[in-house]
Design a protein around this motif. Structure first.
Motif, PDB file in Angstrom:
ATOM      1  N   ILE A 277       0.860  -1.187   0.000  1.00 51.11           N
ATOM      2  CA  ILE A 277       0.000   0.000   0.000  1.00 51.11           C
ATOM      3  C   ILE A 277       0.894   1.234   0.000  1.00 51.11           C
ATOM      4  CG2 ILE A 277      -1.804   1.249   1.234  1.00 51.11           C
ATOM      5  CD1 ILE A 277      -2.596  -1.386   2.554  1.00 51.11           C
ATOM      6  N   ASP A 278       0.743   2.044  -1.025  1.00 48.54           N
ATOM      7  CA  ASP A 278       1.585   3.236  -1.163  1.00 48.54           C
ATOM      8  C   ASP A 278       0.726   4.481  -1.343  1.00 48.54           C
ATOM      9  OD1 ASP A 278       4.136   2.188  -0.924  1.00 48.54           O
ATOM     10  OD2 ASP A 278       4.238   1.615  -3.043  1.00 48.54           O
ATOM     11  N   PRO A 279       1.213   5.631  -0.881  1.00 53.52           N
ATOM     12  CA  PRO A 279       0.518   6.885  -1.203  1.00 53.52           C
ATOM     13  C   PRO A 279       0.676   7.182  -2.684  1.00 53.52           C
ATOM     14  CG  PRO A 279       2.579   7.327  -0.064  1.00 53.52           C
ATOM     15  CD  PRO A 279       2.387   5.836  -0.016  1.00 53.52           C
ATOM     16  N   PRO A 280      -0.364   7.694  -3.335  1.00 58.29           N
ATOM     17  CA  PRO A 280      -0.274   7.949  -4.782  1.00 58.29           C
ATOM     18  C   PRO A 280       0.607   9.128  -5.140  1.00 58.29           C
ATOM     19  CG  PRO A 280      -2.358   8.737  -3.926  1.00 58.29           C
ATOM     20  CD  PRO A 280      -1.683   8.027  -2.794  1.00 58.29           C
ATOM     21  N   VAL A 281       0.741  10.085  -4.225  1.00 60.67           N
ATOM     22  CA  VAL A 281       1.522  11.294  -4.509  1.00 60.67           C
ATOM     23  C   VAL A 281       2.376  11.631  -3.287  1.00 60.67           C
ATOM     24  CG1 VAL A 281       1.448  13.727  -5.163  1.00 60.67           C
ATOM     25  CG2 VAL A 281      -0.316  12.170  -5.997  1.00 60.67           C
ATOM     26  N   VAL A 282       3.660  11.832  -3.526  1.00 61.92           N
ATOM     27  CA  VAL A 282       4.588  12.300  -2.496  1.00 61.92           C
ATOM     28  C   VAL A 282       5.312  13.514  -3.079  1.00 61.92           C
ATOM     29  CG1 VAL A 282       6.564  11.753  -1.042  1.00 61.92           C
ATOM     30  CG2 VAL A 282       4.886   9.978  -1.572  1.00 61.92           C
ATOM     31  N   ILE A 283       5.133  14.673  -2.454  1.00 62.28           N
ATOM     32  CA  ILE A 283       5.680  15.915  -3.001  1.00 62.28           C
ATOM     33  C   ILE A 283       6.632  16.559  -2.008  1.00 62.28           C
ATOM     34  CG2 ILE A 283       5.136  18.221  -3.854  1.00 62.28           C
ATOM     35  CD1 ILE A 283       2.462  17.204  -4.748  1.00 62.28           C
ATOM     36  N   ALA A 284       7.838  16.840  -2.476  1.00 59.22           N
ATOM     37  CA  ALA A 284       8.793  17.629  -1.696  1.00 59.22           C
ATOM     38  C   ALA A 284       8.587  19.092  -2.081  1.00 59.22           C
ATOM     39  CB  ALA A 284      10.222  17.179  -1.987  1.00 59.22           C
ATOM     40  N   LEU A 285       8.011  19.867  -1.179  1.00 59.99           N
ATOM     41  CA  LEU A 285       7.641  21.251  -1.478  1.00 59.99           C
ATOM     42  C   LEU A 285       8.879  22.150  -1.492  1.00 59.99           C
ATOM     43  CD1 LEU A 285       4.410  21.610   0.675  1.00 59.99           C
ATOM     44  CD2 LEU A 285       4.596  21.113  -1.756  1.00 59.99           C
TER      45      LEU A 285
ATOM     46  N   ALA B 145       3.834  21.593  10.701  1.00 60.06           N
ATOM     47  CA  ALA B 145       4.752  20.699  11.397  1.00 60.06           C
ATOM     48  C   ALA B 145       4.489  19.272  10.942  1.00 60.06           C
ATOM     49  CB  ALA B 145       4.569  20.816  12.915  1.00 60.06           C
ATOM     50  N   ARG B 146       5.373  18.385  11.295  1.00 59.62           N
ATOM     51  CA  ARG B 146       5.217  16.984  10.918  1.00 59.62           C
ATOM     52  C   ARG B 146       3.902  16.424  11.460  1.00 59.62           C
ATOM     53  NH1 ARG B 146       9.419  12.213  12.854  1.00 59.62           N
ATOM     54  NH2 ARG B 146       8.229  10.419  12.028  1.00 59.62           N
ATOM     55  N   GLY B 147       3.159  15.743  10.592  1.00 58.53           N
ATOM     56  CA  GLY B 147       1.886  15.147  10.982  1.00 58.53           C
ATOM     57  C   GLY B 147       0.680  16.025  10.770  1.00 58.53           C
ATOM     58  N   ASP B 148       0.891  17.282  10.374  1.00 59.70           N
ATOM     59  CA  ASP B 148      -0.241  18.190  10.151  1.00 59.70           C
ATOM     60  C   ASP B 148      -1.013  17.806   8.890  1.00 59.70           C
ATOM     61  OD1 ASP B 148       0.402  19.575  12.385  1.00 59.70           O
ATOM     62  OD2 ASP B 148       1.140  21.378  11.368  1.00 59.70           O
ATOM     63  N   GLN B 149      -2.319  18.018   8.942  1.00 62.75           N
ATOM     64  CA  GLN B 149      -3.165  17.866   7.759  1.00 62.75           C
ATOM     65  C   GLN B 149      -3.165  19.188   7.010  1.00 62.75           C
ATOM     66  OE1 GLN B 149      -5.235  15.029   7.016  1.00 62.75           O
ATOM     67  NE2 GLN B 149      -5.886  15.974   5.093  1.00 62.75           N
ATOM     68  N   VAL B 150      -2.939  19.145   5.699  1.00 63.10           N
ATOM     69  CA  VAL B 150      -2.937  20.370   4.903  1.00 63.10           C
ATOM     70  C   VAL B 150      -3.957  20.248   3.780  1.00 63.10           C
ATOM     71  CG1 VAL B 150      -0.554  20.971   5.417  1.00 63.10           C
ATOM     72  CG2 VAL B 150      -1.049  19.531   3.444  1.00 63.10           C
ATOM     73  N   ALA B 151      -4.537  21.374   3.403  1.00 61.27           N
ATOM     74  CA  ALA B 151      -5.493  21.416   2.306  1.00 61.27           C
ATOM     75  C   ALA B 151      -4.792  21.884   1.038  1.00 61.27           C
ATOM     76  CB  ALA B 151      -6.641  22.362   2.646  1.00 61.27           C
ATOM     77  N   ALA B 152      -5.393  21.593  -0.092  1.00 59.07           N
ATOM     78  CA  ALA B 152      -4.838  22.046  -1.365  1.00 59.07           C
ATOM     79  C   ALA B 152      -4.854  23.573  -1.400  1.00 59.07           C
ATOM     80  CB  ALA B 152      -5.636  21.471  -2.530  1.00 59.07           C
ATOM     81  N   GLY B 153      -3.718  24.176  -1.717  1.00 63.29           N
ATOM     82  CA  GLY B 153      -3.599  25.625  -1.765  1.00 63.29           C
ATOM     83  C   GLY B 153      -3.219  26.262  -0.448  1.00 63.29           C
TER      84      GLY B 153
ATOM     85  N   VAL C 257       1.606  16.160   6.268  1.00 65.74           N
ATOM     86  CA  VAL C 257       3.015  16.544   6.258  1.00 65.74           C
ATOM     87  C   VAL C 257       3.818  15.372   6.830  1.00 65.74           C
ATOM     88  CG1 VAL C 257       4.738  18.171   7.101  1.00 65.74           C
ATOM     89  CG2 VAL C 257       2.450  18.982   6.529  1.00 65.74           C
ATOM     90  N   GLN C 258       4.572  14.726   5.969  1.00 66.16           N
ATOM     91  CA  GLN C 258       5.376  13.586   6.400  1.00 66.16           C
ATOM     92  C   GLN C 258       6.687  14.024   7.047  1.00 66.16           C
ATOM     93  OE1 GLN C 258       6.619  11.052   3.193  1.00 66.16           O
ATOM     94  NE2 GLN C 258       7.206   9.377   4.524  1.00 66.16           N
TER      95      GLN C 258
ATOM     96  N   VAL D 299       7.721  17.671   3.135  1.00 64.75           N
ATOM     97  CA  VAL D 299       7.237  16.610   2.254  1.00 64.75           C
ATOM     98  C   VAL D 299       5.777  16.344   2.599  1.00 64.75           C
ATOM     99  CG1 VAL D 299       7.476  14.197   1.564  1.00 64.75           C
ATOM    100  CG2 VAL D 299       9.517  15.567   2.040  1.00 64.75           C
ATOM    101  N   VAL D 300       4.918  16.438   1.603  1.00 66.79           N
ATOM    102  CA  VAL D 300       3.481  16.212   1.790  1.00 66.79           C
ATOM    103  C   VAL D 300       3.081  14.971   1.001  1.00 66.79           C
ATOM    104  CG1 VAL D 300       1.164  17.143   1.435  1.00 66.79           C
ATOM    105  CG2 VAL D 300       3.019  18.653   2.142  1.00 66.79           C
TER     106      VAL D 300
END
Length: 271
Positions: free
Chosen positions: A29-37, A51-59, A166-167, A185-186
């Motif tokens: 099981i893998d996340p479909p998208v991993v982005i280094a901002l 911070a690490r573990g935070d939930q972020v919304a698009a934008g 936020v990973q 990294v999100v």
């Protein structure tokens, strides 16, 4: 006789369970998208909002580089664009000269005004209209410069393009951000991708859209429905397998990514 009937009954009761379980295949099981901002421009980090573990919304704003100079330029141009005094003054001058021009033309037609006077007012009208166009052009250029200044400020803002978790956070306020570095990294966790590699003998027995059950490895529990989305058309000759990707809904984010699992197809493949 009774023992024979009992054995047959036991087989009938056990058969549905065995058919339901089907053949299990290893998967991940893998996340479909991993982005280094990262930032489009280098600079000093003024703010990091996650911070690490935070939930972020698009934008959502994740970090901001120092933009003191860019904001000052933007504010200056906003003031310049908002001011219409030069255009209003030159428009009034054009109106005044054109009204004089009309009077001189009437006087010239009656033989009162000379040709020289008419030529002078005609030249003044042309010059006034030319200056008005120049002022209007300068205003338009200032508006374009303001748009560029606004873009320069936005370039120093780092926003998440996806909804996710936020990973990792790699930089803090006060650190310098190079073009090769990233601030966080999100990862996207809904839906998840399930990657499985099946023996080539099973190729053709699974189709896109087929349903399957994903069984995560301990300590994650439960059986979760997934749908086949991709079937590779190129085999791996070394292992004699082909890849299958399934989509696993994860709206609550309860399932983690990067975890091993087993997959059972609703239509069990046969050799």
């Amino acid at each position: 006789m009774k023992q024979g009937l009992a054995a047959v009954l036991a087989c009938l009761l056990a058969a549905p369970g065995a058919a339901q379980e089907g053949e299990r295949h290893d998967c991940v099981i893998d996340p479909p998208v991993v982005i280094a901002l990262a930032s489009a421009v280098p600079g000093l980090l003024a703010e990091v909002t996650v911070a690490r573990g935070d939930q972020v919304a698009a934008g959502q704003l994740v970090a901001r580089l120092d933009a003191t100079l860019e904001r000052a330029t933007r504010d200056l141009l906003r003031t310049r664009v908002a001011s219409t005094a030069a255009i209003e003054a030159q428009t009034a001058r054009v109106d005044f000269i054109e009204s004089r021009q009309q009077r001189v033309r009437e006087l010239f037609a009656r033989g009162v005004a000379t040709q020289e006077t008419l030529d002078e007012i005609e030249s003044a009208a042309i010059e006034a209209r030319s200056i008005l166009r120049e002022v209007e052009t300068e205003q338009a250029i200032a508006a374009q410069e303001l748009a560029r200044a606004e873009a320069a400020v936005k370039l120093r803002e780092i926003r998440s393009p996806i909804e996710g978790i936020v990973q990792e956070r790699t930089l803090s306020p006060g650190e310098y951000m190079h073009q090769e570095s990233h601030v966080a990294v999100v990862v996207k966790l809904d839906p998840l991708h399930v990657e499985a590699f099946l023996p080539v003998e099973l190729y053709g027995s699974i189709a896109v859209g087929d349903e399957a059950t994903v069984l995560p490895a301990p300590p994650v529990e439960g059986a979760h429905a997934a749908t086949v989305r991709v079937i590779d058309r190129v085999f791996d000759a070394a292992s004699g397998t082909f890849g299958v990707r399934l989509e696993l809904p994860n709206p609550e984010g309860a399932l983690p990514g990067g975890h091993r699992c087993k997959v059972v197809f609703a239509r069990p493949p046969s050799n």
